[in-house]
Design a protein around this motif. Structure first.
Motif, PDB file in Angstrom:
ATOM      1  N   CYS A 192       0.830  -1.211   0.000  1.00  0.00           N
ATOM      2  CA  CYS A 192       0.000   0.000   0.000  1.00  0.00           C
ATOM      3  C   CYS A 192       0.861   1.256   0.000  1.00  0.00           C
ATOM      4  CB  CYS A 192      -0.941   0.004   1.198  1.00  0.00           C
ATOM      5  SG  CYS A 192      -2.292  -1.187   1.060  1.00  0.00           S
ATOM      6  N   ARG A 193       1.908   1.255   0.786  1.00  0.00           N
ATOM      7  CA  ARG A 193       2.810   2.420   0.818  1.00  0.00           C
ATOM      8  C   ARG A 193       3.457   2.639  -0.552  1.00  0.00           C
ATOM      9  NH1 ARG A 193       3.578   4.519   5.795  1.00  0.00           N
ATOM     10  NH2 ARG A 193       3.054   3.193   7.567  1.00  0.00           N
ATOM     11  N   ALA A 194       3.910   1.554  -1.175  1.00  0.00           N
ATOM     12  CA  ALA A 194       4.535   1.661  -2.503  1.00  0.00           C
ATOM     13  C   ALA A 194       3.530   2.149  -3.536  1.00  0.00           C
ATOM     14  CB  ALA A 194       5.118   0.306  -2.915  1.00  0.00           C
ATOM     15  N   LYS A 195       2.304   1.651  -3.451  1.00  0.00           N
ATOM     16  CA  LYS A 195       1.279   2.072  -4.410  1.00  0.00           C
ATOM     17  C   LYS A 195       0.906   3.532  -4.207  1.00  0.00           C
ATOM     18  CE  LYS A 195      -1.752   1.543  -7.646  1.00  0.00           C
ATOM     19  NZ  LYS A 195      -1.387   1.556  -9.040  1.00  0.00           N
ATOM     20  N   MET A 196       0.853   3.983  -2.966  1.00  0.00           N
ATOM     21  CA  MET A 196       0.562   5.396  -2.700  1.00  0.00           C
ATOM     22  C   MET A 196       1.650   6.291  -3.288  1.00  0.00           C
ATOM     23  SD  MET A 196      -1.024   5.108   1.145  1.00  0.00           S
ATOM     24  CE  MET A 196      -1.061   6.863   1.416  1.00  0.00           C
ATOM     25  N   GLU A 197       2.903   5.847  -3.218  1.00  0.00           N
ATOM     26  CA  GLU A 197       4.001   6.611  -3.819  1.00  0.00           C
ATOM     27  C   GLU A 197       3.830   6.676  -5.338  1.00  0.00           C
ATOM     28  OE1 GLU A 197       7.793   5.093  -2.546  1.00  0.00           O
ATOM     29  OE2 GLU A 197       7.278   5.356  -0.423  1.00  0.00           O
ATOM     30  N   LYS A 198       3.479   5.542  -5.954  1.00  0.00           N
ATOM     31  CA  LYS A 198       3.242   5.517  -7.404  1.00  0.00           C
ATOM     32  C   LYS A 198       2.092   6.452  -7.772  1.00  0.00           C
ATOM     33  CE  LYS A 198       4.706   0.775  -8.386  1.00  0.00           C
ATOM     34  NZ  LYS A 198       4.242  -0.555  -8.827  1.00  0.00           N
ATOM     35  N   ASN A 199       1.015   6.407  -6.973  1.00  0.00           N
ATOM     36  CA  ASN A 199      -0.142   7.260  -7.256  1.00  0.00           C
ATOM     37  C   ASN A 199       0.202   8.740  -7.125  1.00  0.00           C
ATOM     38  OD1 ASN A 199      -1.776   5.087  -7.824  1.00  0.00           O
ATOM     39  ND2 ASN A 199      -2.747   5.050  -5.805  1.00  0.00           N
ATOM     40  N   ALA A 200       1.048   9.079  -6.159  1.00  0.00           N
ATOM     41  CA  ALA A 200       1.453  10.478  -5.987  1.00  0.00           C
ATOM     42  C   ALA A 200       2.219  10.966  -7.213  1.00  0.00           C
ATOM     43  CB  ALA A 200       2.302  10.633  -4.726  1.00  0.00           C
ATOM     44  N   GLU A 201       3.022  10.090  -7.795  1.00  0.00           N
ATOM     45  CA  GLU A 201       3.747  10.452  -9.015  1.00  0.00           C
ATOM     46  C   GLU A 201       2.807  10.500 -10.216  1.00  0.00           C
ATOM     47  OE1 GLU A 201       7.138   7.920  -9.672  1.00  0.00           O
ATOM     48  OE2 GLU A 201       7.792   8.133  -7.600  1.00  0.00           O
ATOM     49  N   GLY A 245      -9.136  18.471  -7.759  1.00  0.00           N
ATOM     50  CA  GLY A 245     -10.528  18.732  -8.113  1.00  0.00           C
ATOM     51  C   GLY A 245     -10.998  18.053  -9.382  1.00  0.00           C
ATOM     52  N   SER A 246     -10.187  17.199  -9.979  1.00  0.00           N
ATOM     53  CA  SER A 246     -10.542  16.536 -11.228  1.00  0.00           C
ATOM     54  C   SER A 246     -10.658  15.028 -11.028  1.00  0.00           C
ATOM     55  CB  SER A 246      -9.483  16.814 -12.294  1.00  0.00           C
ATOM     56  OG  SER A 246      -9.749  16.077 -13.461  1.00  0.00           O
ATOM     57  N   ALA A 247     -11.619  14.430 -11.697  1.00  0.00           N
ATOM     58  CA  ALA A 247     -11.798  12.982 -11.626  1.00  0.00           C
ATOM     59  C   ALA A 247     -11.349  12.305 -12.918  1.00  0.00           C
ATOM     60  CB  ALA A 247     -13.261  12.650 -11.344  1.00  0.00           C
ATOM     61  N   LYS A 248     -10.610  13.006 -13.752  1.00  0.00           N
ATOM     62  CA  LYS A 248     -10.142  12.442 -15.017  1.00  0.00           C
ATOM     63  C   LYS A 248      -9.140  11.327 -14.758  1.00  0.00           C
ATOM     64  CE  LYS A 248     -10.712  16.637 -17.706  1.00  0.00           C
ATOM     65  NZ  LYS A 248     -10.013  17.705 -18.431  1.00  0.00           N
ATOM     66  N   LYS A 249      -9.095  10.389 -15.694  1.00  0.00           N
ATOM     67  CA  LYS A 249      -8.128   9.293 -15.606  1.00  0.00           C
ATOM     68  C   LYS A 249      -6.716   9.832 -15.743  1.00  0.00           C
ATOM     69  CE  LYS A 249      -9.139   5.296 -16.008  1.00  0.00           C
ATOM     70  NZ  LYS A 249      -9.122   4.239 -15.063  1.00  0.00           N
ATOM     71  N   CYS A 250      -5.756   9.057 -15.304  1.00  0.00           N
ATOM     72  CA  CYS A 250      -4.358   9.493 -15.308  1.00  0.00           C
ATOM     73  C   CYS A 250      -3.828   9.729 -16.715  1.00  0.00           C
ATOM     74  CB  CYS A 250      -3.489   8.496 -14.579  1.00  0.00           C
ATOM     75  SG  CYS A 250      -3.343   6.920 -15.420  1.00  0.00           S
ATOM     76  N   THR A 251      -4.467   9.197 -17.742  1.00  0.00           N
ATOM     77  CA  THR A 251      -3.986   9.397 -19.116  1.00  0.00           C
ATOM     78  C   THR A 251      -4.026  10.865 -19.512  1.00  0.00           C
ATOM     79  OG1 THR A 251      -6.193   8.946 -19.977  1.00  0.00           O
ATOM     80  CG2 THR A 251      -4.664   7.096 -19.876  1.00  0.00           C
ATOM     81  N   HIS A 252      -4.782  11.664 -18.753  1.00  0.00           N
ATOM     82  CA  HIS A 252      -4.840  13.086 -19.029  1.00  0.00           C
ATOM     83  C   HIS A 252      -3.678  13.855 -18.406  1.00  0.00           C
ATOM     84  CE1 HIS A 252      -8.977  11.725 -19.649  1.00  0.00           C
ATOM     85  NE2 HIS A 252      -8.992  12.646 -20.584  1.00  0.00           N
ATOM     86  N   TYR A 253      -2.847  13.145 -17.658  1.00  0.00           N
ATOM     87  CA  TYR A 253      -1.721  13.773 -16.977  1.00  0.00           C
ATOM     88  C   TYR A 253      -0.434  13.107 -17.462  1.00  0.00           C
ATOM     89  CZ  TYR A 253      -5.760  15.234 -14.435  1.00  0.00           C
ATOM     90  OH  TYR A 253      -6.996  15.734 -14.129  1.00  0.00           O
ATOM     91  N   GLN A 254       0.563  13.085 -16.654  1.00  0.00           N
ATOM     92  CA  GLN A 254       1.831  12.490 -17.077  1.00  0.00           C
ATOM     93  C   GLN A 254       1.722  10.975 -17.108  1.00  0.00           C
ATOM     94  OE1 GLN A 254       4.312  14.120 -13.983  1.00  0.00           O
ATOM     95  NE2 GLN A 254       4.504  12.145 -13.003  1.00  0.00           N
ATOM     96  N   ASP A 255       2.558  10.324 -17.933  1.00  0.00           N
ATOM     97  CA  ASP A 255       2.543   8.855 -18.044  1.00  0.00           C
ATOM     98  C   ASP A 255       3.234   8.202 -16.893  1.00  0.00           C
ATOM     99  OD1 ASP A 255       1.147   8.848 -20.432  1.00  0.00           O
ATOM    100  OD2 ASP A 255       2.971   9.117 -21.604  1.00  0.00           O
TER     101      ASP A 255
END
Length: 118
Positions: free
Chosen positions: A90-99, A108-118
């Motif tokens: 969980c800690r490792a996944k939270m770090e990945k999610n933060a990146e 404030g956005s619910a868009k999928k991560c494809t709209h941000y950095q890869d």
């Protein structure tokens, strides 16, 4: 494995051993059972409005509590079978999610991560 997860892991090991259920607890079967329990959790909220889903009565809350416990127990059992430390994962996944979801880009956005950095 942290203490709460270790306690649950050990308790689930003992529970399964007492019933000779280990033979049924392959990772595949546990993952399938987990999805069933997750569906039962969803069923607790089926047809409720957003407001109703927040304001559960005691009977509804008890049902949700039981289903959350079932989901968690299957996760603990599956993680144990695969020797995965849940807390570390969980800690490792939270770090990945933060990146993956930088706060300054996704706030404030619910868009999928494809709209941000890869």
């Amino acid at each position: 494995m942290s203490d709460p997860f270790k306690y649950l892991h050990d308790a689930m090991e003992e529970f399964s051993a007492e019933r000779d259920w280990d033979q049924f607890h392959s990772p595949k079967n546990l993952a399938m059972a987990l999805t069933v329990e997750a569906a039962e959790l969803q069923e607790c909220f089926q047809w409720l409005t957003e407001a109703q889903s927040i304001e559960l009565d005691e009977k509804q809350l008890t049902a949700v509590r039981d289903e959350i416990a079932d989901v968690q127990l299957y996760l603990v059992r599956l993680a144990g079978k695969l020797e995965i430390d849940i807390e570390a994962a969980c800690r490792a996944k939270m770090e990945k999610n933060a990146e993956k979801y930088p706060a300054d880009q996704v706030k404030g956005s619910a868009k999928k991560c494809t709209h941000y950095q890869d």
